[in-house]
Write a protein that holds these residues in place. Structure first.
Motif, PDB file in Angstrom:
ATOM      1  N   VAL A 134      -7.487 -19.857 -29.173  1.00 43.45           N
ATOM      2  CA  VAL A 134      -8.577 -19.064 -28.582  1.00 43.45           C
ATOM      3  C   VAL A 134      -8.813 -19.445 -27.116  1.00 43.45           C
ATOM      4  O   VAL A 134      -9.113 -18.572 -26.292  1.00 43.45           O
ATOM      5  CB  VAL A 134      -9.885 -19.191 -29.400  1.00 43.45           C
ATOM      6  N   THR A 135      -8.668 -20.726 -26.762  1.00 44.01           N
ATOM      7  CA  THR A 135      -8.887 -21.106 -25.362  1.00 44.01           C
ATOM      8  C   THR A 135      -7.705 -20.681 -24.484  1.00 44.01           C
ATOM      9  O   THR A 135      -7.891 -20.353 -23.305  1.00 44.01           O
ATOM     10  CB  THR A 135      -9.132 -22.618 -25.219  1.00 44.01           C
ATOM     11  N   TYR A 136      -6.493 -20.647 -25.050  1.00 40.06           N
ATOM     12  CA  TYR A 136      -5.329 -20.136 -24.324  1.00 40.06           C
ATOM     13  C   TYR A 136      -5.492 -18.641 -24.064  1.00 40.06           C
ATOM     14  O   TYR A 136      -5.239 -18.138 -22.955  1.00 40.06           O
ATOM     15  CB  TYR A 136      -4.073 -20.405 -25.143  1.00 40.06           C
ATOM     16  N   LEU A 137      -5.961 -17.909 -25.084  1.00 40.13           N
ATOM     17  CA  LEU A 137      -6.203 -16.476 -24.935  1.00 40.13           C
ATOM     18  C   LEU A 137      -7.266 -16.217 -23.872  1.00 40.13           C
ATOM     19  O   LEU A 137      -7.109 -15.331 -23.020  1.00 40.13           O
ATOM     20  CB  LEU A 137      -6.638 -15.897 -26.290  1.00 40.13           C
ATOM     21  N   PHE A 138      -8.350 -16.986 -23.897  1.00 41.37           N
ATOM     22  CA  PHE A 138      -9.400 -16.799 -22.895  1.00 41.37           C
ATOM     23  C   PHE A 138      -8.885 -17.122 -21.493  1.00 41.37           C
ATOM     24  O   PHE A 138      -9.238 -16.441 -20.523  1.00 41.37           O
ATOM     25  CB  PHE A 138     -10.608 -17.674 -23.202  1.00 41.37           C
ATOM     26  N   ALA A 150     -18.569 -15.835 -27.002  1.00 34.81           N
ATOM     27  CA  ALA A 150     -18.293 -15.242 -28.314  1.00 34.81           C
ATOM     28  C   ALA A 150     -16.819 -14.925 -28.504  1.00 34.81           C
ATOM     29  O   ALA A 150     -16.323 -14.949 -29.635  1.00 34.81           O
ATOM     30  CB  ALA A 150     -19.128 -13.977 -28.512  1.00 34.81           C
ATOM     31  N   VAL A 151     -16.113 -14.643 -27.404  1.00 35.64           N
ATOM     32  CA  VAL A 151     -14.693 -14.307 -27.537  1.00 35.64           C
ATOM     33  C   VAL A 151     -13.790 -15.519 -27.402  1.00 35.64           C
ATOM     34  O   VAL A 151     -12.562 -15.372 -27.406  1.00 35.64           O
ATOM     35  CB  VAL A 151     -14.264 -13.225 -26.520  1.00 35.64           C
ATOM     36  N   GLY A 152     -14.367 -16.734 -27.281  1.00 34.14           N
ATOM     37  CA  GLY A 152     -13.519 -17.908 -27.341  1.00 34.14           C
ATOM     38  C   GLY A 152     -13.660 -18.925 -26.237  1.00 34.14           C
ATOM     39  O   GLY A 152     -13.057 -19.994 -26.306  1.00 34.14           O
ATOM     40  N   ALA A 153     -14.462 -18.630 -25.202  1.00 32.21           N
ATOM     41  CA  ALA A 153     -14.619 -19.608 -24.130  1.00 32.21           C
ATOM     42  C   ALA A 153     -15.542 -20.729 -24.569  1.00 32.21           C
ATOM     43  O   ALA A 153     -16.467 -20.517 -25.347  1.00 32.21           O
ATOM     44  CB  ALA A 153     -15.193 -18.943 -22.881  1.00 32.21           C
ATOM     45  N   LEU A 154     -15.288 -21.914 -24.065  1.00 35.16           N
ATOM     46  CA  LEU A 154     -16.223 -23.005 -24.282  1.00 35.16           C
ATOM     47  C   LEU A 154     -17.490 -22.756 -23.478  1.00 35.16           C
ATOM     48  O   LEU A 154     -17.449 -22.141 -22.412  1.00 35.16           O
ATOM     49  CB  LEU A 154     -15.599 -24.333 -23.862  1.00 35.16           C
ATOM     50  N   GLN A 161      -0.283 -15.497 -17.011  1.00 35.85           N
ATOM     51  CA  GLN A 161      -0.332 -16.690 -17.864  1.00 35.85           C
ATOM     52  C   GLN A 161       0.042 -17.964 -17.119  1.00 35.85           C
ATOM     53  O   GLN A 161      -0.013 -19.049 -17.681  1.00 35.85           O
ATOM     54  CB  GLN A 161       0.546 -16.481 -19.098  1.00 35.85           C
ATOM     55  N   LYS A 162       0.374 -17.830 -15.834  1.00 40.06           N
ATOM     56  CA  LYS A 162       0.701 -19.006 -15.042  1.00 40.06           C
ATOM     57  C   LYS A 162      -0.518 -19.918 -14.935  1.00 40.06           C
ATOM     58  O   LYS A 162      -1.582 -19.514 -14.503  1.00 40.06           O
ATOM     59  CB  LYS A 162       1.155 -18.588 -13.644  1.00 40.06           C
ATOM     60  N   GLY A 163      -0.383 -21.127 -15.361  1.00 39.37           N
ATOM     61  CA  GLY A 163      -1.481 -22.081 -15.313  1.00 39.37           C
ATOM     62  C   GLY A 163      -2.418 -22.003 -16.499  1.00 39.37           C
ATOM     63  O   GLY A 163      -3.331 -22.820 -16.609  1.00 39.37           O
ATOM     64  N   ALA A 164      -2.209 -21.021 -17.381  1.00 37.50           N
ATOM     65  CA  ALA A 164      -3.125 -20.857 -18.518  1.00 37.50           C
ATOM     66  C   ALA A 164      -3.042 -22.036 -19.481  1.00 37.50           C
ATOM     67  O   ALA A 164      -4.050 -22.449 -20.058  1.00 37.50           O
ATOM     68  CB  ALA A 164      -2.831 -19.551 -19.254  1.00 37.50           C
ATOM     69  N   ILE A 165      -1.842 -22.566 -19.653  1.00 35.55           N
ATOM     70  CA  ILE A 165      -1.685 -23.721 -20.557  1.00 35.55           C
ATOM     71  C   ILE A 165      -2.530 -24.897 -20.075  1.00 35.55           C
ATOM     72  O   ILE A 165      -3.145 -25.614 -20.865  1.00 35.55           O
ATOM     73  CB  ILE A 165      -0.200 -24.146 -20.642  1.00 35.55           C
ATOM     74  N   ASN A 166      -2.581 -25.076 -18.751  1.00 36.51           N
ATOM     75  CA  ASN A 166      -3.368 -26.179 -18.205  1.00 36.51           C
ATOM     76  C   ASN A 166      -4.868 -25.973 -18.386  1.00 36.51           C
ATOM     77  O   ASN A 166      -5.644 -26.926 -18.326  1.00 36.51           O
ATOM     78  CB  ASN A 166      -3.066 -26.352 -16.710  1.00 36.51           C
ATOM     79  N   LYS A 167      -5.279 -24.719 -18.597  1.00 36.70           N
ATOM     80  CA  LYS A 167      -6.699 -24.423 -18.761  1.00 36.70           C
ATOM     81  C   LYS A 167      -7.138 -24.427 -20.219  1.00 36.70           C
ATOM     82  O   LYS A 167      -8.301 -24.198 -20.514  1.00 36.70           O
ATOM     83  CB  LYS A 167      -7.016 -23.079 -18.113  1.00 36.70           C
ATOM     84  N   ILE A 168      -6.193 -24.662 -21.126  1.00 37.64           N
ATOM     85  CA  ILE A 168      -6.592 -24.892 -22.522  1.00 37.64           C
ATOM     86  C   ILE A 168      -7.489 -26.127 -22.532  1.00 37.64           C
ATOM     87  O   ILE A 168      -7.240 -27.101 -21.831  1.00 37.64           O
ATOM     88  CB  ILE A 168      -5.362 -25.122 -23.418  1.00 37.64           C
TER      89      ILE A 168
END
Length: 455
Positions: A63-67, A107-111, A301-308
């Motif tokens: 969910v955090t990767y998707l957000f 609600a959609v997955g962000a902390l 999606q560049k950098g998205a993994i780091n934002k998990i």
């Protein structure tokens, strides 16, 4: 010294160290699980790791990767811009729009800290410009984040529901979400009335949509340049040195950039329908949708993994692994018997809510939920008190106190105080309000959700 007593001392020491030192509670919990399990109980490492919550790990990552992808491809900007169109020229609606946007984002997955870090700079800049109480605006953002925080696909909701899914308790994820949403909505309504909201009803402002877009661009200006952005807030350490709001791409009208945003919105709807309607695992569905979005727009999606939220992943997985070892040590049964021995279930429930509120005001809300809920499960299994009501009251009590300036959310609001506002005075106002919440919040949650016995 018995193993249950020693384990409680270790748990208390972990909370103390994580509060006074910049240490991740989850890392401490893994160490505690190893020392308690291997040294005291003689457990093998395989037996200790059998308590690792693999399903919850996948869900939070998914969910955090998707957000993160939704933030990168401009979908969050698109939602913000769409929401502020509802304001028109009515200043009184600005705090409610900020409440609603933050609720949707969590609600959609962000902390919660991520949502507050995105919206707080915008909200407080408008507070300064249109003479809205900064305390009102900041607290509306935080309570909005908490209002959406227990949706079945949000991190808080996933954590609590995942813990309870392993028990025999009959529980309702919908009741959990609605309890938190309604409770925070009512608090927001009281704040609006008390802090001058009625005086805003006659105020008008022109071109609010364009001004909101400019405010959003001000905190997103580094997206295309790839540079760090000046940032007045500070989070829980999960974002590194960059502004979490600055890594997104501004919403654009070009069709080539709108397609990924529309696909993202469709993906979020599909997540809700598939995961909630068809009872498919949230983790697998969310990470599948995230990969589809990455294929549609590889650049987003560049950098998205780091934002998990890796620090939260470590926190929750470490705590639940430690809780599994606590169960092996007999601590869960020991604490439950002590609570049940009080002979007053309602008083015991109120005590649990107060512990959650006080500790969470200074430490991680996620950690306290992960620790207290398993400890309360055997007591709730006796049927002497409504389990759903107690869990909902505990969830509300442990999260509404995130308005504290010692929590990440409260600190973000304080750090983004409008220009010209006395920060020392603003700090005292937030501190005073958080004190009221810490004292009154658990009592009100207990009176509304536990005492009537309707949950």
């Amino acid at each position: 010294m018995s193993a249950p007593v020693l384990s409680i001392i270790i748990l208390a020491a972990m909370f103390l160290l994580a509060t006074v030192l910049p240490l991740n509670m989850g890392a401490l919990a893994f160490v505690g699980a190893f020392l308690l399990g291997a040294v005291v109980l003689g457990m093998s490492t395989n037996e200790i790791l059998a308590n690792f919550p693999g399903g919850l790990f996948l869900t939070i990552v998914g969910v955090t990767y998707l957000f993160a992808i939704a933030q990168n491809n401009g979908t969050i900007d698109l939602l913000v811009r769409g929401a502020v169109r509802l304001v028109g020229s009515r200043v009184a609606l600005i705090p409610w729009v900020m409440f609603a946007i933050t609720a949707v984002i969590t609600a959609v997955g962000a902390l919660s800290p991520a949502a507050v870090a995105i919206i707080a700079p915008i909200a407080l800049s408008f507070a300064g410009k249109y003479k809205i109480s900064p305390l009102l605006m900041g607290m509306m953002v935080i309570h909005g984040a908490q209002a959406g925080g227990f949706s079945p696909i949000a991190v808080y909701g996933v954590t609590v529901n995942g813990i309870l899914a392993k028990t025999d308790l009959a529980f309702s994820p919908t009741a959990l979400f609605l309890s938190s949403f309604v409770f925070n909505l009512l608090i927001a309504l009281v704040l609006f009335v008390v802090l001058g909201g009625r005086g805003l009803l006659s105020s008008k402002v022109g071109h609010f949509v364009e001004q909101a877009a400019e405010a959003r661009m001000a905190v997103s200006v580094g997206a295309k340049a790839g540079s760090d952005v000046p940032f007045k807030g500070f989070g829980s350490g999960m974002y590194g040195p960059r502004d979490p709001a600055g890594d997104g791409v501004a919403a654009t009208k070009e069709r080539s950039e709108r397609i990924p945003q529309l696909v993202t919105i469709a993906g979020l709807v599909a997540l809700a329908v598939i995961a909630l309607g068809f009872k498919v695992d949230v983790g697998f569905v969310s990470i599948t949708i995230a990969i589809v979005l990455a294929l549609v727009s590889p650049a987003a999606q560049k950098g998205a993994i780091n934002k998990i939220s890796w620090s939260t992943v470590l926190l929750i997985c470490g705590m639940l692994t430690f809780v599994g070892v606590l169960e092996e040590a007999g601590t869960i049964e020991f604490v439950s018997n002590g609570v049940a021995g009080m002979g007053m279930p309602l008083l015991a429930a109120l005590l649990i809510c107060f512990i959650g509120a006080v500790v969470s005001a200074f430490a991680s809300s996620t950690a306290i939920l992960a620790a207290l809920i398993p400890l309360a499960v055997p007591f709730l299994s006796t049927g002497e008190i409504g389990a759903v009501g107690v869990i909902c009251a505990l969830a509300v009590s442990a999260t509404i106190v995130d308005v504290s300036p010692f929590s990440t959310n409260g600190a973000l609001v304080l750090a983004n105080a409008p220009e010209g506002v006395d920060k020392d005075r603003f700090y005292k106002k937030i501190l005073g309000y958080s004190g009221i919440v810490i004292v009154a919040g658990p009592i009100l949650a207990w009176l509304a959700l536990v005492v009537p016995g309707w949950l």
